[in-house]
Design a protein around this motif. Sequence first.
Motif, PDB file in Angstrom:
ATOM      1  N   LYS A 178      -2.611  -4.747  -5.232  1.00 44.26           N
ATOM      2  CA  LYS A 178      -2.653  -3.296  -5.043  1.00 44.26           C
ATOM      3  C   LYS A 178      -4.026  -2.851  -4.551  1.00 44.26           C
ATOM      4  N   GLN A 179      -5.087  -3.458  -5.077  1.00 48.23           N
ATOM      5  CA  GLN A 179      -6.428  -3.108  -4.612  1.00 48.23           C
ATOM      6  C   GLN A 179      -6.612  -3.477  -3.153  1.00 48.23           C
ATOM      7  N   TRP A 180      -6.095  -4.638  -2.768  1.00 47.57           N
ATOM      8  CA  TRP A 180      -6.224  -5.070  -1.373  1.00 47.57           C
ATOM      9  C   TRP A 180      -5.451  -4.151  -0.441  1.00 47.57           C
ATOM     10  N   VAL A 181      -4.246  -3.762  -0.828  1.00 49.62           N
ATOM     11  CA  VAL A 181      -3.455  -2.853  -0.007  1.00 49.62           C
ATOM     12  C   VAL A 181      -4.182  -1.529   0.177  1.00 49.62           C
ATOM     13  N   ASP A 199      -3.618   3.042   4.707  1.00 46.55           N
ATOM     14  CA  ASP A 199      -3.848   4.417   4.301  1.00 46.55           C
ATOM     15  C   ASP A 199      -3.145   4.670   2.962  1.00 46.55           C
ATOM     16  N   PRO A 200      -3.882   5.090   1.920  1.00 42.90           N
ATOM     17  CA  PRO A 200      -3.257   5.282   0.608  1.00 42.90           C
ATOM     18  C   PRO A 200      -2.055   6.218   0.622  1.00 42.90           C
ATOM     19  N   LEU A 256       2.946   1.192  -2.421  1.00 43.85           N
ATOM     20  CA  LEU A 256       2.501   0.674  -3.709  1.00 43.85           C
ATOM     21  C   LEU A 256       1.612   1.659  -4.458  1.00 43.85           C
ATOM     22  N   ASN A 257       0.799   2.422  -3.740  1.00 37.87           N
ATOM     23  CA  ASN A 257      -0.206   3.252  -4.384  1.00 37.87           C
ATOM     24  C   ASN A 257       0.090   4.747  -4.350  1.00 37.87           C
ATOM     25  N   ARG A 258       0.969   5.190  -3.487  1.00 37.51           N
ATOM     26  CA  ARG A 258       1.182   6.623  -3.367  1.00 37.51           C
ATOM     27  C   ARG A 258       2.042   7.153  -4.511  1.00 37.51           C
ATOM     28  N   ASP A 304      -6.883 -15.817  -3.022  1.00 39.39           N
ATOM     29  CA  ASP A 304      -7.368 -15.224  -4.268  1.00 39.39           C
ATOM     30  C   ASP A 304      -7.434 -13.705  -4.192  1.00 39.39           C
ATOM     31  N   VAL A 305      -7.627 -13.153  -2.996  1.00 39.29           N
ATOM     32  CA  VAL A 305      -7.797 -11.711  -2.870  1.00 39.29           C
ATOM     33  C   VAL A 305      -6.521 -10.947  -3.190  1.00 39.29           C
ATOM     34  N   ILE A 306      -5.350 -11.586  -3.062  1.00 40.63           N
ATOM     35  CA  ILE A 306      -4.083 -10.915  -3.369  1.00 40.63           C
ATOM     36  C   ILE A 306      -3.319 -11.641  -4.477  1.00 40.63           C
ATOM     37  N   LEU A 307      -4.001 -12.500  -5.228  1.00 40.38           N
ATOM     38  CA  LEU A 307      -3.349 -13.235  -6.307  1.00 40.38           C
ATOM     39  C   LEU A 307      -3.233 -12.341  -7.540  1.00 40.38           C
ATOM     40  N   GLY A 308      -2.031 -11.985  -7.894  1.00 41.25           N
ATOM     41  CA  GLY A 308      -1.807 -11.089  -9.026  1.00 41.25           C
ATOM     42  C   GLY A 308      -1.529  -9.668  -8.552  1.00 41.25           C
ATOM     43  N   GLU A 309      -0.779  -8.909  -9.365  1.00 40.41           N
ATOM     44  CA  GLU A 309      -0.369  -7.561  -8.975  1.00 40.41           C
ATOM     45  C   GLU A 309      -1.553  -6.623  -8.810  1.00 40.41           C
ATOM     46  N   ALA A 310      -2.512  -6.669  -9.732  1.00 39.71           N
ATOM     47  CA  ALA A 310      -3.648  -5.754  -9.676  1.00 39.71           C
ATOM     48  C   ALA A 310      -4.485  -5.994  -8.422  1.00 39.71           C
ATOM     49  N   ARG A 311      -4.796  -7.259  -8.107  1.00 41.66           N
ATOM     50  CA  ARG A 311      -5.576  -7.567  -6.909  1.00 41.66           C
ATOM     51  C   ARG A 311      -4.817  -7.184  -5.645  1.00 41.66           C
TER      52      ARG A 311
END
Length: 234
Positions: free
Chosen positions: A73-76, A81-82, A87-89, A64-71
Amino acid sequence: MAPLAKALVLLGSASTAVAFAPSTNYAKVGGAPVNPLRTSVADVSVKESFGFDFAEDQAENTPDVILGEARYKQWVGTVVDPENSFLNRQYNVVRRVRELDLIGLTAEYGILSKLEKNGLDLATLESLLPQAEKLGLLSLVANNQQLLINLVAPLLVEPAPLLLPAVAGALEAGPGAFYLAAATLLGLDAALIVNNVEIPFVGLSAGVTLGLLLVPLSVVLGGVGTFLSSTNKK
């Protein structure tokens, strides 16, 4: 005969009423009554498996923690390191411009002086801002910063050292050079389509595939030529 006629009329009315009455003798599936006239109902629910039986169910084999694109990206962002996360940089436009020395190359090729020669200076750009705001272009840029920074900016910045000499030459020649470049690209795409040229090992039409790049690029070049023509007349 009169009583017999009345009996026949009553019998016919009762038969008609029974024919149009809803049937209660439904078959039962799983304990629930099922209307035999509606035994098959289309399933219109949206599924990650696209309805294929052999496809995996994402909800069953994904935490569940990585289910879906939004979750995801938050988990990554919590475990990586951002600055090193793809995905986030964000694409560092300022750093790449400095590393490629684009400002020095712009001055070396005289891009700014050639723009002024074609009638495009700071005063002209300032006069265009209200029109751009009226057309919603500034709002479009503000609402799509992530897309512009990570997709459009690299396409403009990275090949800039190779493109600046060609841009300088085109500005020196004037709007006609941009019209010629646009016509050349359209002619190239048309030649690929007419000759049925295919991409090797893939078999796709080269004219159609490359046209996705050549046609928009020719439109941009033609638009630049038209814009420079209008600034030259002022």
